[in-house]
Design a protein around this motif. Sequence first.
Motif, PDB file in Angstrom:
ATOM      1  N   ALA A 137       0.835  -1.204   0.000  1.00  0.00           N
ATOM      2  CA  ALA A 137       0.000   0.000   0.000  1.00  0.00           C
ATOM      3  C   ALA A 137       0.872   1.257   0.000  1.00  0.00           C
ATOM      4  O   ALA A 137       0.580   2.226  -0.710  1.00  0.00           O
ATOM      5  CB  ALA A 137      -0.934   0.001   1.206  1.00  0.00           C
ATOM      6  N   ASP A 155      -2.716   7.160   2.122  1.00  0.00           N
ATOM      7  CA  ASP A 155      -3.483   6.267   2.993  1.00  0.00           C
ATOM      8  C   ASP A 155      -4.975   6.607   3.046  1.00  0.00           C
ATOM      9  O   ASP A 155      -5.631   6.404   4.068  1.00  0.00           O
ATOM     10  CB  ASP A 155      -2.902   6.275   4.411  1.00  0.00           C
ATOM     11  CG  ASP A 155      -1.531   5.624   4.467  1.00  0.00           C
ATOM     12  OD1 ASP A 155      -1.326   4.615   3.763  1.00  0.00           O
ATOM     13  OD2 ASP A 155      -0.660   6.136   5.196  1.00  0.00           O
ATOM     14  N   GLY A 157      -8.323   5.458   1.331  1.00  0.00           N
ATOM     15  CA  GLY A 157      -8.908   4.466   0.440  1.00  0.00           C
ATOM     16  C   GLY A 157     -10.265   4.914  -0.072  1.00  0.00           C
ATOM     17  O   GLY A 157     -10.435   6.053  -0.513  1.00  0.00           O
ATOM     18  N   ASP A 158     -11.262   4.039   0.021  1.00  0.00           N
ATOM     19  CA  ASP A 158     -12.593   4.351  -0.498  1.00  0.00           C
ATOM     20  C   ASP A 158     -13.584   4.704   0.608  1.00  0.00           C
ATOM     21  O   ASP A 158     -14.787   4.709   0.368  1.00  0.00           O
ATOM     22  CB  ASP A 158     -13.120   3.166  -1.315  1.00  0.00           C
ATOM     23  CG  ASP A 158     -12.389   3.026  -2.645  1.00  0.00           C
ATOM     24  OD1 ASP A 158     -12.199   4.050  -3.308  1.00  0.00           O
ATOM     25  OD2 ASP A 158     -12.014   1.897  -3.002  1.00  0.00           O
ATOM     26  N   ARG A 181     -10.095   6.574  -5.714  1.00  0.00           N
ATOM     27  CA  ARG A 181      -9.096   7.145  -4.820  1.00  0.00           C
ATOM     28  C   ARG A 181      -8.148   8.088  -5.561  1.00  0.00           C
ATOM     29  O   ARG A 181      -7.437   8.870  -4.924  1.00  0.00           O
ATOM     30  CB  ARG A 181      -8.326   6.036  -4.103  1.00  0.00           C
ATOM     31  CG  ARG A 181      -7.526   5.118  -4.978  1.00  0.00           C
ATOM     32  CD  ARG A 181      -7.005   3.947  -4.165  1.00  0.00           C
ATOM     33  NE  ARG A 181      -8.088   3.128  -3.653  1.00  0.00           N
ATOM     34  CZ  ARG A 181      -7.921   2.131  -2.777  1.00  0.00           C
ATOM     35  NH1 ARG A 181      -6.721   1.872  -2.296  1.00  0.00           N
ATOM     36  NH2 ARG A 181      -8.951   1.399  -2.371  1.00  0.00           N
TER      37      ARG A 181
END
Length: 317
Positions: A137, A155, A157-158, A181
């Motif tokens: 990530a 960092d 996300g969705d 994103r």
Amino acid sequence: MAPLLSVVVPMYNEQDALGPLTDRLRPALDAITADYEVVAVDDGSTDGTARQVAELMADWPQVRLIRLRRNAGHQAALTAGLHRARGEYVVSIDADLQDPPEKIGEMLALARRDHLDVVYGVRADRGTDTVFKRSTAGAYYVLMRRLVGSWVPRDAGDFRLLSRTAVDALTALPDHQPVYRLLVPALGFPSGTVRYVREERVAGTTKYPVGKMIRLAVDSVTNFSAAPLRLATWLGVLSFCGCLVMIVFGVVVYAVGSTVPGWTSLFVAVLFLGALQLTCLGLLGEYVARIYSTVQARPTYHIGTDTAARAEEKTPA
């Protein structure tokens, strides 16, 4: 009337997570004391997810169920929910409870207080993720910020909140494989962040195995950057420069008589043709990149405010 808040929850084989999700999501939304709806998008589940959501609707009238005919993927399910959400604000959250529903109220309050169109849920601590997940990530966000732009939040996300204006702008875009994103920050809407600690998955298995993670990275790069196409251009330029050096070397070796007959001409011809081919391939890549950008048909800008338009609205007819 449209509710104030819509919560879009993509689901794929999440029957074991539905109970814990309901136990936390419903109290969090009821505490907001505003009209809301929960848009559950069943992404072609093969277990009892859709049936359990249908049963849940009898006791929780704010729940809606959208069923996709087949498994289309997380981003596609998210798109279906965003396109059909009716709220003035729309929050997207996964069903695995790694993102805390209790933060939704804080996100909504921040958006309304500061007049924000986007509020990102930013993972302040990913200690529950494996070392492999954290490292991949981290590499993904570093790569995206280098290729796409520094405006991509780290960092995030969705798990995010969008205003109706932002949702309408997203649904108007022609992207067939959106990566939200990256797409959401690309619009440049006023945004804020809410930080939280990422929790462990409450039940079931991850829906983002290595294969899907690689697919997401590939979609992210190809949707938002022409760098792979332009790589051929730079390789062509570098190889051409290297070929020039090797041609000079071949001529010098021929001049001092250290070659067999015919070697120099063959050597120079192969180098020249190879450099020419790579250069032409690079030029083709540049034009393909422009075609690619045109086909995407994304707006080059999005107007936030226009004082002239405001003046026209105030002028009586």
